[in-house]
Each structure stands twice: as structure tokens, then as C-alpha cells.
Scaffold this active site. Sequence first.
Site, PDB file in Angstrom:
ATOM      1  N   CYS B  34      40.516  41.586  50.282  1.00 31.27           N
ATOM      2  CA  CYS B  34      40.197  41.547  48.856  1.00 31.27           C
ATOM      3  C   CYS B  34      39.736  40.169  48.395  1.00 31.27           C
ATOM      4  O   CYS B  34      39.312  39.997  47.254  1.00 31.27           O
ATOM      5  CB  CYS B  34      41.402  41.985  48.039  1.00 31.27           C
ATOM      6  SG  CYS B  34      41.877  43.679  48.402  1.00 31.27           S
ATOM      7  N   ASP B  36      41.550  37.274  48.153  1.00 24.24           N
ATOM      8  CA  ASP B  36      42.495  36.252  47.684  1.00 24.24           C
ATOM      9  C   ASP B  36      43.904  36.419  48.243  1.00 24.24           C
ATOM     10  O   ASP B  36      44.443  37.518  48.319  1.00 24.24           O
ATOM     11  CB  ASP B  36      42.533  36.090  46.153  1.00 24.24           C
ATOM     12  CG  ASP B  36      42.294  37.376  45.397  1.00 24.24           C
ATOM     13  OD1 ASP B  36      42.686  38.429  45.909  1.00 24.24           O
ATOM     14  OD2 ASP B  36      41.739  37.305  44.283  1.00 24.24           O
ATOM     15  N   CYS B  59      39.013  32.575  44.825  1.00 27.77           N
ATOM     16  CA  CYS B  59      38.010  31.986  43.951  1.00 27.77           C
ATOM     17  C   CYS B  59      38.628  30.872  43.106  1.00 27.77           C
ATOM     18  O   CYS B  59      39.827  30.607  43.176  1.00 27.77           O
ATOM     19  CB  CYS B  59      37.390  33.063  43.072  1.00 27.77           C
ATOM     20  SG  CYS B  59      38.585  33.974  42.112  1.00 27.77           S
ATOM     21  N   CYS B 103      43.963  37.327  38.920  1.00 26.18           N
ATOM     22  CA  CYS B 103      44.415  36.093  39.583  1.00 26.18           C
ATOM     23  C   CYS B 103      45.735  35.619  38.971  1.00 26.18           C
ATOM     24  O   CYS B 103      46.606  35.111  39.679  1.00 26.18           O
ATOM     25  CB  CYS B 103      43.378  34.982  39.447  1.00 26.18           C
ATOM     26  SG  CYS B 103      41.867  35.320  40.340  1.00 26.18           S
TER      27      CYS B 103
END
Lengths: 394, 145
Positions: B34, B36, B59, B103
Amino acid sequence: MRYVYADNAATTAVSKTALDAMMPYLTEHCGNPSSLYSIGQTAHRAIEKARQQVAAAINADKSEIYFTSGGSESDNWVIRGCAELGKKKGKCHIITTKIEHHAVLHTTAKLEKEGFEVTYIGVNDKGIVDVNDIAAAIREDTCLVTVMFANNEIGSVQPIEEIGKLCREKGVWFHTDAVQAAGHIAIDVKKQNIDFLSMSGHKFHAVKGTGVLYCKNGVKLPNLIEGGGQESGKRAGTENVPGIVALGAALEEACANIDKNAQKVSALRDRLFEGASKISHSRINGDTEKRLPGNFSMCFEGVEGESLLLMLDAVGISASSGSACTSGSLDPSHVLLAIGLKHEVAHGSLRLSIDENTSGEDVEYILEQLTPIINRLRDMSPLWERIIAEDKGE
Amino acid sequence: MEYSQKVMEHFAAPHNVGVLENANGIGEIGNAKCGDIMKMYIRVENDVIVDVKFKTYGCASAIATSSIATDMIKGQPLSEALKLTNKAVVEALDGLPAVKIHCSVLAEQAIKAAIADYYRRQGIDPTPIVGKIDDEHYTDEGCHL
């Protein structure tokens, strides 16, 4: 700080030639090309000159050139147009590839919802289509084969001449999206048996919002916009005169220097590959020979593309990536997946697209910056930790 | 999509990066497919997080949320650290683009996972204290939204 623009596949700066050519049409030659008085006719002649320049660049006839707003419009127009013509003859099958631009893929997806059948041909691990796969997919009811000239992400150049020959033999129309190719590698629609071709002005130093659809004489493509006689009545609306003039001038200039530029740019690109390949756990995406001169694409394991390109931006380098984070979707680029990369590898992709304005110093600067940035991201990456542990057999 | 100044600051110079050698709680959330992975290391003494470090693959917003979340729990009692929500992390960063909110969820869950690991090492069942660690978005079928 040095600034290096390395995203010419996204867009280019307008060249001096194009700018000088278009300027008078923004000011003194402001007439509407449809008007009969002299400044209108001056504008009209300028459009026709640009049409001739484009025709000459791809060995077409002037009457086969239609100006549009860009590559996406040209792709949409020709695919939908051929589908409409095909449907009337009961031909509702289209062949394309898995690595096309979304202007093609989203159009064919929409046609599927409308009842068309679409075959998506895969590519090899270098991103190149096998013409035999297309031959095997052609059916009685195939109305169109559309295969891009060269890929925007990994630069792979497709066997266009062979595909064109096959389609001509089978009596199937052949369209190519040449947005990345036009002005950078030689195109000859007659020799390559191309029936339709799309291009975009801002990829070869003309202005954004301009494009071309080449449509072979004899094909009655349905009109795109009704409401006037412009573009032979097929695309109504007052022409973008300055934009068209810039496109003609830029394409003429690009084609006049095509070999010289390709030689210079591909040497710089190969230097980038040579330097960046020294980074461990990296891979080159695409074919090293059949490749656009300015395209560099590599994956660096253990790092994520968005972080990589933002760190490059912080040192003045503009680049691009096919990671999920940058594509704005859940998956990394469909092109990187089509060449067989695992998601976690594709997330670490970097595309640099250079051109004739890129210098050797620019390339060395990119290489100088790239290694420490990748090391820095890897140092904070638990995925990299895992990769290293696996290497050690832990 | 544009990041706030705060996100860019934390991304460019993240706080508390690295491995904590004497950690007594380690949590990892996310997966490579995915794009992360967050790994949190905490050192707990007398129920207080005396030190914290992280490693993140992902990211810019994944790195920035890790950085600010570690700042927010450093020196805090476990009971306070467990109250840290993804919303608080987003606010501390002056907002995140909608597609990057996950995130902040990762950061919250990574901290919980590290605390759960600490309790486990102490022989204490973490579930009644920490609750369920939400890693279910990271299945083989697909990634987070």
C-alpha cells in the site's frame, strides 16, 4: 540554488521560435479567421500555414490535419468517432493496450459501458507490445486498433509501423496517440500506415491547450463540435490562432532538429541511467534501446515516490513519479504494474524527462543530489530495513 | 493537492527519526504494497514515555504525521498518549489533504501498537487498555482509502 526542470514529458516551456511566431496574432493580427477583411484573412492564412507545417512534419496532406485543444481531445474524438462509425456497421470491438494514457483508457472504459467490447493487450517486461498479440486479437467486428506511439511514463517506443501494416492488411483502422513522440522521434503516417494520430502542442514547446488530430482522407469522422465551418465543419468554434501558429512553428523547428536533439538528449539520458544505476536495489523501467530520447524511469526499492520527488523539489529539481500517492489513487501507475512490477517496487518510481535545453551540468547535479536523498529516505524506511535483512538472509 | 507549511517543515526535517536501541515497546502498522509503513519505538519508564523514535516508509504526509505524533507523545504518561487521536494530529499539522487523512490514522494506530507491545512485554494483556489496533484496512485485497 540550481534549478533543473526535468519534467518535460508533463509539459515544456514555450520556445522563442513559437513565442515570436505567435505574438503578432495576440496583438496586431487579432482578426477572426472567418472574417473577410484583411486582418481576418491574415489570421486565416496563418492557420493554413501552421496546418501545412504540421502536415509536412508527419508526411500527411494539409487537408488531413485538424486543430484541437490537445492530446486528450484528439484521443476522445477519434475513439468515440470510430466507435460511432463502427457501430453503424455492427463493428463494436476495439483493441488497445494496458499502457495507454487515461485519455484513451477512460474513453474505452466508457464505451464498454455503452456496449462495446474492448481488448486490452499486455506488454512485455520492457513495456513493448507484441504485434502478434494484436494480430491474434483482431476480429471481424474490430473497428479500431489504438496503440500509443511511445509511452509517457517509461518511454517505450511501440512497433508502430508493424502494427500499421497489420491493420492495413486486415482492413482495420489504426490510431496512435503520439503525444510523447511528436517532435521527438520521426513520424511518417504514410510509411507507418497510420490512419489517425493525436498530438499535443505543449509537449514540444508550443502552448498548452493546443493539439492536433490527423485523420486520413476518406474517413468521415463524425463532427466533434457543431456550430460553424471551422476545421472543415468538424470542430466549430473560433480557432485559437496564436496557439495554432505556435504549434506549427514549434513542430517545424523540432522536426528540423530531430536527429541532432535526439542524439544529444539520449546521451544525457544514458548518463543519468549510468549514474543512477550505481544506487543499489534500483531498476531501469522500459526498454533501453526502443526508448524516447528524453525519458528516464527507474525504481528505487525502499523509498516512496512522492517523498522522493518532494525532496528533489527542495533542491530545485522538478521530477515525476508513478507511486500511488502521486497518482492520487490507491494503486501505483498502471504502466508500471503492466510491466510486471510489484506494488512496493512501483511505489518507488522516479521519472525524469529531459530535453535539448538540459545541460550536462544539469544531469550531474541531478545525480549528485539523487544518491544522498535516496540514502536519507532509506535510512528512515522500515521497508528498507527489511530489504537489507532479507539480503543478509535473516 | 497542497501541503501546509507545517507538513513541509516536518517532512523536510522530521523530529525523532531513527531506531531507539533501548525501546521497550515497538509497534508497526501498514504494509509495503500500500506504500506506507510506520514503525514506532517507545521507551516507557514509570508509565511515562520518556523517549520515542520512528521509522517511516511512505509519502511526505506519512513522514510528517510520524514526526509530529512522536513530538506529541514524548514525555507523556501512557494514559495521555493513548488519548491521541488522528484528528489532533491533523490539527497540529494545520490540516492534511483529504486523500492523506489515512496517514494520521496510521500514526495514531502505530502509537497504540507500540504501547500494546509494551504492555505485552510487561505480561499485561493490552486489549482492555489499548483497544483494538485498526490494521484491517491493510489486507491483501486492497489498501486504505
